[in-house]
Design a protein around this motif. Structure first.
Motif, short mmCIF file in Angstrom:
data_model
loop_
_atom_site.label_atom_id
_atom_site.label_comp_id
_atom_site.label_asym_id
_atom_site.label_seq_id
_atom_site.Cartn_x
_atom_site.Cartn_y
_atom_site.Cartn_z
N LEU A 193 18.38 -16.77 -13.10
CA LEU A 193 18.10 -15.69 -14.03
C LEU A 193 18.57 -14.38 -13.45
N SER A 194 19.28 -13.60 -14.26
CA SER A 194 19.74 -12.28 -13.82
C SER A 194 18.93 -11.20 -14.52
N PHE A 195 18.21 -10.40 -13.73
CA PHE A 195 17.36 -9.33 -14.28
C PHE A 195 17.99 -7.97 -14.01
N SER A 196 17.67 -7.03 -14.88
CA SER A 196 18.06 -5.65 -14.62
C SER A 196 17.31 -5.19 -13.37
N PRO A 197 17.83 -4.17 -12.65
CA PRO A 197 17.17 -3.74 -11.41
C PRO A 197 15.69 -3.42 -11.59
N LEU A 198 15.33 -2.73 -12.69
CA LEU A 198 13.93 -2.36 -12.91
C LEU A 198 13.06 -3.60 -13.06
N PHE A 199 13.45 -4.52 -13.95
CA PHE A 199 12.65 -5.71 -14.17
C PHE A 199 12.73 -6.67 -12.99
N GLY A 200 13.80 -6.56 -12.21
CA GLY A 200 13.88 -7.34 -10.99
C GLY A 200 12.75 -6.99 -10.04
N ARG A 201 12.40 -5.70 -9.98
CA ARG A 201 11.30 -5.28 -9.11
C ARG A 201 9.99 -5.86 -9.60
N TYR A 202 9.78 -5.90 -10.92
CA TYR A 202 8.57 -6.50 -11.47
C TYR A 202 8.48 -7.98 -11.12
N VAL A 203 9.59 -8.69 -11.27
CA VAL A 203 9.60 -10.13 -11.03
C VAL A 203 9.41 -10.44 -9.55
N LYS A 204 9.93 -9.59 -8.69
CA LYS A 204 9.72 -9.80 -7.26
C LYS A 204 8.26 -9.55 -6.88
N ALA A 205 7.65 -8.56 -7.53
CA ALA A 205 6.25 -8.25 -7.24
C ALA A 205 5.31 -9.31 -7.80
N LYS A 206 5.67 -9.86 -8.97
CA LYS A 206 4.85 -10.89 -9.60
C LYS A 206 5.76 -12.04 -10.01
N PRO A 207 5.99 -12.99 -9.12
CA PRO A 207 6.92 -14.09 -9.40
C PRO A 207 6.55 -14.87 -10.65
N ILE A 208 7.58 -15.37 -11.32
CA ILE A 208 7.38 -16.16 -12.53
C ILE A 208 6.70 -17.48 -12.20
N HIS A 209 7.08 -18.09 -11.07
CA HIS A 209 6.55 -19.39 -10.68
C HIS A 209 6.60 -19.50 -9.17
N GLN A 210 5.83 -20.42 -8.64
CA GLN A 210 5.76 -20.59 -7.18
C GLN A 210 7.09 -21.02 -6.57
N THR A 211 7.99 -21.58 -7.39
CA THR A 211 9.30 -22.01 -6.87
C THR A 211 10.32 -20.88 -6.83
N GLN A 212 9.95 -19.69 -7.24
CA GLN A 212 10.92 -18.59 -7.35
C GLN A 212 11.48 -18.17 -5.99
N GLU A 213 12.80 -17.96 -5.96
CA GLU A 213 13.49 -17.43 -4.79
C GLU A 213 14.45 -16.33 -5.24
N VAL A 214 14.57 -15.30 -4.46
CA VAL A 214 15.53 -14.23 -4.76
C VAL A 214 16.88 -14.63 -4.16
N VAL A 215 17.89 -14.76 -5.04
CA VAL A 215 19.23 -15.17 -4.60
C VAL A 215 20.08 -13.96 -4.27
N ARG A 216 19.98 -12.94 -5.11
CA ARG A 216 20.80 -11.75 -4.91
C ARG A 216 20.05 -10.54 -5.47
N ASP A 217 20.06 -9.45 -4.73
CA ASP A 217 19.35 -8.24 -5.15
C ASP A 217 20.22 -7.03 -4.84
N THR A 218 20.86 -6.47 -5.87
CA THR A 218 21.78 -5.35 -5.70
C THR A 218 21.35 -4.19 -6.60
N ASP A 219 22.17 -3.14 -6.59
CA ASP A 219 21.88 -1.99 -7.45
C ASP A 219 22.11 -2.29 -8.92
N SER A 220 22.82 -3.37 -9.23
CA SER A 220 23.15 -3.69 -10.62
C SER A 220 22.35 -4.84 -11.19
N GLU A 221 21.83 -5.72 -10.35
CA GLU A 221 21.06 -6.86 -10.87
C GLU A 221 20.22 -7.49 -9.77
#
Length: 342
Positions: free
Chosen positions: A263-291
């Motif tokens: 899943l590719s999130f906008s930077p703002l919503f990426g911060r939300y998802v990192k703070a509150k993961p969707i599921h216990q299997t969640q891993e951050v693959v890439r985190d940049t200024d654009s996504e």
């Protein structure tokens, strides 16, 4: 009767000393310690404190003539087992307010005695506050309670006692024109576990007629009762249920396999998802200024689809292609409900 800070300190000290029994602590030694540490003035004051502990706080205090000292007839009893600080207890007081708002009083019905003990401790701290708060500092979202939450304690009891349950059940898709008797079917279930999702409760158990695990929503159940029949859950079903939510989002099952979801999130919503993961299997693959790209290991189901749609234009499904197609079709169907003139 309101309790003072000095009385609270004496009670806690008496509780601490008596709990050391059978160590030799005579009545005089107990008085001397309370006098030196809490300023108690007479033996009669000590006796009154002990009597209040018995009457107001159910302290099982007895007197041993042979040892000339007090002791607890229940060695496990402690007046304040956790010995929390006033600040901790004040935080717990506000937590009680939050729990009442979010869970409802009916859930606590089976725990009345335990809650009474907690309430007594909270009342002690409330009376010894040095300052009174003049403004509310905790606000919670108001919940529409109900959904047969009062069944939760009953189901916990059934699971703990390994007993089957019987209930009537009504499906959402049932035609409303059908009579209640026709659309509500009597069922039996070997309950295994309870799950709460988005303020709704579900019971998962073994359905003997189908030979499979089944999930039932409490808000569609009625006339629930515990039967005298014991549960007999096959080992494979028990294993399936125990692993059910390792790769499932929400409550609905999935007929498909577990897949790698990107899943590719906008930077703002990426911060939300990192703070509150969707599921216990969640891993951050890439985190940049654009996504922000995250990976999930899930079997796609209806609940996941609905959740991803809630992010709107802030998320894009990169893979699998089948899930991306479902999202596109769902969004297209939504847009079809709106004319260009709206």
């Amino acid at each position: 009767m309101p309790i003072t800070r000095s009385a609270f300190q004496r009670y806690r000290l008496i509780d601490e000393i008596i709990s050391r029994y059978p160590r030799q602590y005579s009545k005089k030694k107990l008085f001397d310690v309370c006098r030196d540490k809490c300023g108690i003035r007479s033996m009669s004051s000590l006796e009154k404190d002990i009597q209040r502990l018995r009457e107001d706080h159910d302290a099982p205090i007895a007197y041993d003539k042979r040892r000339n000292g007090y002791y607890y007839t229940d060695p496990q009893f402690r007046l304040l087992r956790l010995m929390l600080s006033p600040d901790d207890m004040e935080a717990l007081d506000y937590a009680r307010e939050v729990l009442t708002a979010t869970q409802g009083a009916s859930v606590a019905g089976e725990l009345a005695n335990a809650l009474q003990k907690v309430r007594q401790s909270l009342d002690i701290i409330r009376e010894v506050k040095t300052e009174t708060l003049t403004r509310r500092v905790v606000y919670v979202e108001e919940r529409i309670l109900g959904g047969n939450r009062h069944y939760v304690p009953l189901l916990i009891r059934a699971i703990n006692q390994n007993r089957q349950i019987a209930f009537h059940y009504r499906k959402h898709e049932t035609d409303e024109s059908v009579t209640l008797t026709e659309k509500s079917k009597l069922r039996t279930l070997h309950p295994i576990l309870l799950r709460e999702v988005a303020d709704s409760w579900y019971v998962i158990g073994y359905d003997e007629p189908s030979g499979k695990e089944r999930t039932f929503a409490l808000d569609r159940m009625s006339d629930l009762e515990i039967t005298d029949d014991t549960c007999a859950v096959p080992d494979d079903v028990l294993t399936n249920v125990s692993e059910l939510f390792e790769h499932i989002y929400g409550i609905t099952d999935s007929s498909g396999p577990v897949e790698e979801i990107l899943l590719s999130f906008s930077p703002l919503f990426g911060r939300y998802v990192k703070a509150k993961p969707i599921h216990q299997t969640q891993e951050v693959v890439r985190d940049t200024d654009s996504e922000c790209v995250v990976r999930l290991r899930l079997a796609p189901n209806r609940d996941l689809l609905m959740h991803l749609r809630s992010y709107g234009e802030h998320v894009a499904v990169l893979q699998p292609a089948s899930l991306a197609k479902e999202i596109r079709e769902s969004l297209a169907a939504t847009l079809a409900h709106y004319s260009v003139n709206v």
